[in-house]
Design a protein around this motif. Structure first.
Motif, PDB file in Angstrom:
ATOM      1  N   UNK A  46       0.834  -1.206   0.000  1.00  0.00           N
ATOM      2  CA  UNK A  46       0.000   0.000   0.000  1.00  0.00           C
ATOM      3  C   UNK A  46       0.869   1.257   0.000  1.00  0.00           C
ATOM      4  N   UNK A  47       1.951   1.258   0.792  1.00  0.00           N
ATOM      5  CA  UNK A  47       2.829   2.430   0.854  1.00  0.00           C
ATOM      6  C   UNK A  47       3.527   2.677  -0.479  1.00  0.00           C
ATOM      7  N   UNK A  48       3.926   1.611  -1.154  1.00  0.00           N
ATOM      8  CA  UNK A  48       4.567   1.770  -2.468  1.00  0.00           C
ATOM      9  C   UNK A  48       3.592   2.384  -3.459  1.00  0.00           C
ATOM     10  N   UNK A  49       2.347   1.899  -3.435  1.00  0.00           N
ATOM     11  CA  UNK A  49       1.337   2.426  -4.356  1.00  0.00           C
ATOM     12  C   UNK A  49       1.085   3.907  -4.083  1.00  0.00           C
ATOM     13  N   UNK A  50       0.966   4.259  -2.809  1.00  0.00           N
ATOM     14  CA  UNK A  50       0.723   5.658  -2.446  1.00  0.00           C
ATOM     15  C   UNK A  50       1.916   6.527  -2.817  1.00  0.00           C
ATOM     16  N   UNK A  51       3.123   6.023  -2.537  1.00  0.00           N
ATOM     17  CA  UNK A  51       4.345   6.782  -2.834  1.00  0.00           C
ATOM     18  C   UNK A  51       4.466   7.098  -4.320  1.00  0.00           C
ATOM     19  N   UNK A  52       4.129   6.133  -5.143  1.00  0.00           N
ATOM     20  CA  UNK A  52       4.247   6.332  -6.586  1.00  0.00           C
ATOM     21  C   UNK A  52       3.242   7.353  -7.109  1.00  0.00           C
ATOM     22  N   UNK A  53       2.162   7.567  -6.372  1.00  0.00           N
ATOM     23  CA  UNK A  53       1.143   8.521  -6.811  1.00  0.00           C
ATOM     24  C   UNK A  53       1.447   9.947  -6.356  1.00  0.00           C
ATOM     25  N   UNK A  54       2.372  10.100  -5.414  1.00  0.00           N
ATOM     26  CA  UNK A  54       2.676  11.431  -4.902  1.00  0.00           C
ATOM     27  C   UNK A  54       3.549  12.210  -5.882  1.00  0.00           C
ATOM     28  N   UNK A  55       3.325  13.505  -5.981  1.00  0.00           N
ATOM     29  CA  UNK A  55       4.204  14.330  -6.819  1.00  0.00           C
ATOM     30  C   UNK A  55       5.596  14.419  -6.202  1.00  0.00           C
ATOM     31  N   UNK A  56       6.602  14.688  -7.009  1.00  0.00           N
ATOM     32  CA  UNK A  56       7.991  14.703  -6.561  1.00  0.00           C
ATOM     33  C   UNK A  56       8.216  15.709  -5.435  1.00  0.00           C
ATOM     34  N   UNK A  57       7.486  16.819  -5.469  1.00  0.00           N
ATOM     35  CA  UNK A  57       7.657  17.840  -4.432  1.00  0.00           C
ATOM     36  C   UNK A  57       7.224  17.301  -3.063  1.00  0.00           C
ATOM     37  N   UNK A  58       6.113  16.574  -3.036  1.00  0.00           N
ATOM     38  CA  UNK A  58       5.627  15.994  -1.784  1.00  0.00           C
ATOM     39  C   UNK A  58       6.595  14.918  -1.308  1.00  0.00           C
ATOM     40  N   UNK A  59       7.096  14.101  -2.256  1.00  0.00           N
ATOM     41  CA  UNK A  59       8.057  13.055  -1.888  1.00  0.00           C
ATOM     42  C   UNK A  59       9.306  13.666  -1.245  1.00  0.00           C
ATOM     43  N   UNK A  60       9.808  14.733  -1.843  1.00  0.00           N
ATOM     44  CA  UNK A  60      10.999  15.400  -1.319  1.00  0.00           C
ATOM     45  C   UNK A  60      10.747  15.986   0.069  1.00  0.00           C
ATOM     46  N   UNK A  61       9.558  16.543   0.268  1.00  0.00           N
ATOM     47  CA  UNK A  61       9.211  17.127   1.573  1.00  0.00           C
ATOM     48  C   UNK A  61       9.170  16.045   2.654  1.00  0.00           C
ATOM     49  N   UNK A  62       8.597  14.895   2.321  1.00  0.00           N
ATOM     50  CA  UNK A  62       8.530  13.790   3.281  1.00  0.00           C
ATOM     51  C   UNK A  62       9.940  13.354   3.679  1.00  0.00           C
ATOM     52  N   UNK A  63      10.812  13.224   2.693  1.00  0.00           N
ATOM     53  CA  UNK A  63      12.196  12.827   2.986  1.00  0.00           C
ATOM     54  C   UNK A  63      12.917  13.911   3.784  1.00  0.00           C
ATOM     55  N   UNK A  64      12.661  15.151   3.471  1.00  0.00           N
ATOM     56  CA  UNK A  64      13.310  16.285   4.144  1.00  0.00           C
ATOM     57  C   UNK A  64      12.936  16.340   5.622  1.00  0.00           C
ATOM     58  N   UNK A  65      11.687  15.936   5.937  1.00  0.00           N
ATOM     59  CA  UNK A  65      11.231  15.920   7.334  1.00  0.00           C
ATOM     60  C   UNK A  65      11.618  14.603   8.019  1.00  0.00           C
ATOM     61  N   UNK A  66      11.472  13.494   7.303  1.00  0.00           N
ATOM     62  CA  UNK A  66      11.661  12.175   7.897  1.00  0.00           C
ATOM     63  C   UNK A  66      13.089  11.868   8.307  1.00  0.00           C
ATOM     64  N   UNK A  67      14.064  12.181   7.450  1.00  0.00           N
ATOM     65  CA  UNK A  67      15.452  11.832   7.753  1.00  0.00           C
ATOM     66  C   UNK A  67      15.978  12.505   9.020  1.00  0.00           C
ATOM     67  N   UNK A  68      15.729  13.800   9.236  1.00  0.00           N
ATOM     68  CA  UNK A  68      16.205  14.410  10.493  1.00  0.00           C
ATOM     69  C   UNK A  68      15.593  13.779  11.741  1.00  0.00           C
TER      70      UNK A  68
END
Length: 485
Positions: free
Chosen positions: A437-459
């Protein structure tokens, strides 16, 4: 000879002192044993046994080999469907034994109480009625084999300090009889888990939050005080999944000390299959949660801030962090690689290096460590896989508890040990579904949202990982005072 006669039997050398321990042990604990005692206490041993035909002979034989033999041994067989009674009965009767402490006498009784709805708790309480006139009750599981001086060490310390309500041996698992790759892996993981648990308790003033029923000695006076203060008719109550944890908590609340011996050792029965290990760990964790959770039990004073329960809360919080960091790291790593945003940093190597050092040091503290124990810590991968398995047990326990679904965890463990049930695969099935389910959702997200998630998640993961690494480092460098687990 009656049970009371056995209780009054005196060894001819009752004034002989217990041997001085090796110099490698901490001096203050050795002094306790050096002092000895001129009063010979009485010890009644109770062995609750359920389908223990493979181990009961070794358990009784190990008790008859003790340097300090219990004054009486009661094997209480309940709900059994195998040859436990027949095998145990071969040892029934009086035994005159010659030991390093002199000639001793004991008598073995085998009681088949048949159908027992209260299971182990019912067997323990039945045994208590047989030995309540003794100074101490020695509880031994039907699959636990003790070192020859275990009873001697437990008695010496209990007699030397009347504040002690119960004292437990150091537990491990004998890996020599284990065959099969998976079974050996699981046993090595359990040995490491026991070692960490034992060392933690030894280093916190030898205060034991849980007097494990595997091999512990209890003051019968403390048990009587527990029954009086909690208005119980028996020391153990049937409405708890973890009867030993609850009794330990009650003994502590009654003003007694609950300790772990730095000398007495015993090998317990290990779980050699995934389903059996899952059922055992889920039962233990579920029972601990039931004790910890506010409002679940009315007899846990100060709940959830009782000293014994604070330790359990910290253990569960630590497991929660372990699970979060691992899941978050794998998720963020996969997400970063999917969009080519992952940048390797050597800083990420520090946590696994510290973990390897800590696991290896833990292996080196084992009294009977093997090459497999050391490799388990040095190579990291086995320890990491075992931690993922423990995380699944943790998740299953909390899910079962929060669902409010009433289940018989004792029956489920018995079924799992017989090879039945598939509940241990539930976390994996859910994990696969969630990942899909997470892979399916991730693939549907725009690149900007994906980058924001990574920018918040890694720290976030980075900060928690730094805190965990510091915690591991402090455990790595702390003094261990010569303890061997």
């Amino acid at each position: 000879m009656t049970t009371n006669d056995v209780a009054r039997y005196e060894r001819s050398n009752e004034d002989e002192q217990i041997h001085t321990l090796e110099n490698s042990f901490p001096d203050d604990f050795a002094d306790v044993l050096d002092e000895g005692t001129t009063h010979r206490s009485t010890i009644g041993c109770v062995i609750p046994a359920y389908n223990e035909e493979e181990s009961i002979a070794d358990v009784i034989a190990s008790l008859l080999r003790q340097t300090r033999v219990p004054d009486v041994i009661h094997v209480v067989v309940n709900n059994t469907t195998d040859a436990t009674v027949k095998i145990a009965s071969q040892y029934a009767g009086p035994h005159e034994l010659s030991t390093v402490l002199g000639d001793q006498f004991t008598e073995v009784f085998v009681h088949d109480i048949g159908k027992n709805p209260d299971k182990k708790v019912g067997a323990l309480n039945y045994g208590y009625t047989l030995v309540e006139g003794y100074d101490y009750l020695l509880g031994v599981d039907g699959d636990t084999v003790a070192d020859d001086r275990a009873v001697e060490y437990l008695e010496a310390e209990a007699v030397a300090d009347t504040r002690i309500g119960g004292i437990s041996a150091i537990y491990s698992i004998d890996e020599k009889p284990i065959t099969g790759f998976l079974a050996k892996f699981l046993i090595t993981g359990q040995r490491s888990q026991f070692a960490a648990f034992n060392l933690h308790n030894l280093l916190r003033g030898r205060n034991m939050a849980v007097l494990g029923g595997q091999f512990s000695i209890f003051s019968t006076q403390a048990l009587r005080d527990v029954m009086r203060e909690n208005r119980q008719m028996t020391p153990w109550v049937k409405d708890s999944e973890v009867e030993d944890s609850l009794l330990s908590l009650q003994i502590k609340s009654a003003g007694y000390l609950t300790k772990i011996s730095p000398f007495a050792r015993a090998d317990v029965g290990g779980m050699t299959t995934l389903r059996a290990l899952d059922a055992q760990q889920v039962k233990w964790t579920y029972g601990a949660i039931e004790l910890m959770w506010p409002g679940q039990r009315g007899d846990t004073k100060g709940q959830p801030f009782h000293p014994n329960l604070r330790v359990r809360w910290l253990e569960h919080f630590d497991m929660l962090m372990n699970m979060f960091v691992r899941i978050a790291f794998v998720t963020l790593l996969a997400a970063s690689l999917s969009i080519g945003a992952f940048v390797f940093s050597f800083w990420w190597l520090i946590p696994p290096v510290v973990a390897i050092a800590l696991n290896t040091r833990m292996a080196m503290t084992m009294n009977n460590r093997s090459t497999r124990d050391v490799l388990f810590g040095l190579t990291l991968a086995p320890a990491e896989i075992y931690m993922w398995i423990r995380c699944s047990h943790f998740l299953r326990s909390w899910t079962r508890f929060l669902s409010r679904k009433k289940v018989d965890n004792w029956a489920m463990q018995a079924k799992a040990e017989r090879g039945g049930g598939f509940g241990h695969w539930t976390p994996l099935i859910f994990a696969v579904a969630i990942v899909a389910a997470m892979v399916a959702i991730w693939m549907m997200l725009p690149i900007m949202v994906q980058s924001t998630i990574l920018w918040i998640g890694w720290p976030i993961v980075g900060v928690i990982t730094v805190i965990q690494t510091l915690s591991m480092f402090f455990k790595l460098v702390r003094r261990q005072h010569g303890y061997k687990v």
